[in-house]
Design an enzyme around this catalytic site. Sequence first.
Site: not given
Length: 483
Positions: A201, A303
């Site tokens: 991220e 994810e």
Amino acid sequence: MSCSKKQEQLIVEVYETSASGNKLTKITDFSPEKVKDSIKILSDKKLQTITGFGGAFTESSAYLLNKLSKENRDKILKAYFSKDGANYSLTRTHMNSCDFSLNQYSYSPVEDDLMLEHFTIEDDMDDLIPMIKDAMSASEDGFKIFASPWTAAPWMKDNNDWVGGKLLPKYYDTWALFFSKYVDAYEAENIPIWGFTVENEPHGNGNNWESMHFTPEEMTDFVQNHLGPKLEADGKGDKIILGYDQNREGLKEWVDVMYATEESSKYYDGTAIHWYESTYDFFPEALQYAHNKAPNKYLIETEGCVDSEVPKWKDDIWYWSKEATDWGWDWAPEHQKHLHPKYAPVNRYARDIIGCLNNWVDGWVDWNMVLDRQGGPNWFKNWCVAPVIVDPDADEVYFTPLYYTMAHFSKYIRPGAEVLDVENSDEDIMVTAAKNPDGSIAVVIFNEGKQTKDFNLSLNEKAINVQIKGQAIQTIIIPTNTK
């Protein structure tokens, strides 16, 4: 089972998980009526090759396994990794700590240790490494592991903090060395590392837990001029490097930079993506764009989970009901709130995986494999749901419907399988198909609605009429000897 008189009968095995109680149950007796719809497998139209399906090894999951009896610990690992279980083939783990760690730690604890002479994975030795090793023992086919950092140690960053901030350019070479040292340390424990995502991220997570920010240009500079050359120089050029590693809506911005030139794309082996942008939209246009930008590189979902929820304990029907919320329900900006309606967890998983497979994604990796009844442990109290929930104090294990949903793909679609094109006349059901290396074909069908669906399934000159319950997911196996 019946089929059209004009076609020879297709031999199949059918496994179903449903809101009515089936859990990978073999279905042998159903009599479809008034079959109007058809699913045709186009065996000559082969698409992407599957890398694998699986979940993530986190310190939280590993810690919980160590708190259970040996019987229940082994039961969970076999359920995930044995051939009789979900047979996971692609897995992720974290480098340094993440929110699903017991506390914050780094493998490079000594400040300004430029050559990482004090590099150590001692924090992983009690829980994480034993879980991975025991999973390897439970797996007959083996599985790939890729690792993702959430952040470098604070001393390498411009804000000297675990959360947010950027890697200081003067530490780019040290951070590249960090990846190489990690491979050596894990392989010294007889755990082979398949590859990495560069940064979990890179847009950040709202400055809540471990994070480190990159722009597409900064990440590409790091990969092109530091990480890729370092791994290559250290004899680790075969390690996979996946760029990006965040939500799909931002894909275009990233792949345009990653794959802009031959030089920029040289060390990138593919793109990593998450699903948190929406509870219902899998962003097919973004996935198609990323594939078309680099058609010979990996496109892997690394994810996804039911986040911002405390798990429901032994309440199967909740997982089939549109009651779950996510971070966007409360925190998304007003113009994005429409992307985050309440949803059924099973629906989100099934829709997303099928949608991904039908849009060039070659791997799909769930988040935590095991969490407790609170949805942790998580040092930030970022509670989430996992397919397996445990009560360590009572030594109890609950396999949620999400476990069976994952298994419909991981168990039956194996690495090296080729996704096949499909013609589906019923827009109310989703379907994907793949031809396995052994020649068998797995067809996964999801019926989100509450009405039973009857359809004709055909492959070449053979066909069979099949029925799927409302709120159900089926995997239909067509054996190897079917021509």
